[in-house]
Design an enzyme around this catalytic site. Structure first.
Site, PDB file in Angstrom:
ATOM      1  CB  THR A 159      -0.407   0.644   0.988  1.00 11.11           C
ATOM      2  OG1 THR A 159      -1.566  -1.097   0.792  1.00 11.11           O
ATOM      3  CG2 THR A 159      -2.139   1.025   1.063  1.00 11.11           C
ATOM      4  N   GLY A 160       0.427   2.195  -0.631  1.00 10.77           N
ATOM      5  CA  GLY A 160       0.958   3.566  -0.524  1.00 10.77           C
ATOM      6  C   GLY A 160       1.718   3.745  -2.322  1.00 10.77           C
TER       7      GLY A 160
ATOM      8  CB  THR B 127       6.636   3.682  -3.102  1.00  9.30           C
ATOM      9  OG1 THR B 127       7.017   4.784  -2.295  1.00  9.30           O
ATOM     10  CG2 THR B 127       7.966   3.374  -4.503  1.00  9.30           C
TER      11      THR B 127
ATOM     12  CG  ASP C 175       4.250  -2.910   1.643  1.00  6.87           C
ATOM     13  OD1 ASP C 175       3.428  -1.433   1.151  1.00  6.87           O
ATOM     14  OD2 ASP C 175       3.172  -2.701   2.313  1.00  6.87           O
ATOM     15  N   GLY C 176       6.332  -0.794   1.011  1.00 11.34           N
ATOM     16  CA  GLY C 176       6.612   0.557   1.176  1.00 11.34           C
ATOM     17  C   GLY C 176       6.848   0.293   2.081  1.00 11.34           C
TER      18      GLY C 176
ATOM     19  CG  ASP D  79       5.642   5.630   6.149  1.00 11.80           C
ATOM     20  OD1 ASP D  79       5.597   5.802   5.157  1.00 11.80           O
ATOM     21  OD2 ASP D  79       5.063   4.005   6.663  1.00 11.80           O
TER      22      ASP D  79
ATOM     23  N   GLY E 175       2.942   1.803   8.180  1.00 15.46           N
ATOM     24  CA  GLY E 175       1.728   2.457   8.585  1.00 15.46           C
ATOM     25  C   GLY E 175       0.970   3.875   8.311  1.00 15.46           C
TER      26      GLY E 175
ATOM     27  CD  GLU F 197       0.835  -1.573   5.045  1.00 11.12           C
ATOM     28  OE1 GLU F 197       1.226  -1.152   3.896  1.00 11.12           O
ATOM     29  OE2 GLU F 197       2.232  -1.330   5.576  1.00 11.12           O
TER      30      GLU F 197
ATOM     31  CE  LYS G 145       9.592   7.800   2.675  1.00 13.22           C
ATOM     32  NZ  LYS G 145       8.720   7.992   1.573  1.00 13.22           N
TER      33      LYS G 145
END
Length: 218
Positions: free
Chosen positions: A28-29, A31, A81-82, A84, A95, A103, A121
């Site tokens: 999700t997100g 990226t 997935d990306g 943070d 999150g 996730e 990041k």
């Protein structure tokens, strides 16, 4: 290159880890949105995906990909997935988009976790980005008090997760032992899960930089 261009670079780079004919895990997100766009353009034959959020599910469906419930799947070969934040040991804070619980579940059943992120990041110590914690709604005040005892400053996000829960974003922590913190915070009654991905971190990091995509392996 700006941040969006770096996200597109790593989204494209992640395609080489995707195996045609295998179920694909999709995170999700913003990226990951770039990764989904690249996957569509690639024309790769993916039998189905398992998504970690309603947002990604809708995007995948709009592109014609089949999306399965995780309960219909025995295993996932690769999960993309990306993050943070991600440290040198591939522990992550996730999150920011509010999908941390799903996730974490998808990551748990995946053989390989490929993290895609821009250079901003990558950090030495986790915690500058507020740590998201998903909480049962009736436990928000109680969990907040427990977090404050640990020196954290919880802020209730104006957001409801896909699971119907709330999120506390915790400021003020420098997380040098993420595995221990993950285990401890998950034991607080009322916590669904914490956005520390340390016990099950990434296996591969694709980092978008001004000099192109750099690949790091655990």
């Amino acid at each position: 290159m700006n941040q969006q261009e770096l996200k597109k670079l790593v989204g494209q780079a992640a395609l080489k880890y995707v195996k045609e004919g295998e179920i694909l895990g999709v995170g999700t997100g913003s990226t990951v949105d770039c990764f989904i766009d690249a996957l569509k353009v690639s024309g790769m034959k993916i039998p189905a995906c398992v998504s970690s959020s309603e947002r990604s599910t809708q995007k995948l469906l709009s592109y014609g990909f089949k999306v399965l419930d995780l309960n219909e799947v025995e295993r996932i070969g690769v999960y993309v997935d990306g993050a943070d934040e991600i440290d040198s040991n591939f522990a992550m804070i996730k999150g920011g988009g509010g999908a941390l619980t799903r996730e974490k579940i998808v990551a748990m059943v995946s053989d390989r976790f490929v993290c895609i992120a821009d250079a901003s990041k990558k950090v030495d110590v986790l915690g500058k980005f507020p740590l998201p914690i998903e909480v049962i709604p009736m436990a928000v005040r109680a969990v907040s008090r427990e977090i404050e005892k640990l020196g954290g400053k919880p802020v209730l996000r104006d957001f409801t997760t896909d699971n119907g829960n709330k999120i506390l974003d915790v400021h003020g922590w420098s997380i040098e032992n993420p595995i221990q913190w993950e285990e401890h915070l998950n034991q607080i009654v009322g916590v669904v899960t914490v956005g520390l991905f340390a016990k099950r971190g990434a296996d591969v990091l694709l980092l978008g930089t001004e000099n192109g995509v750099k690949t790091f392996s655990a």
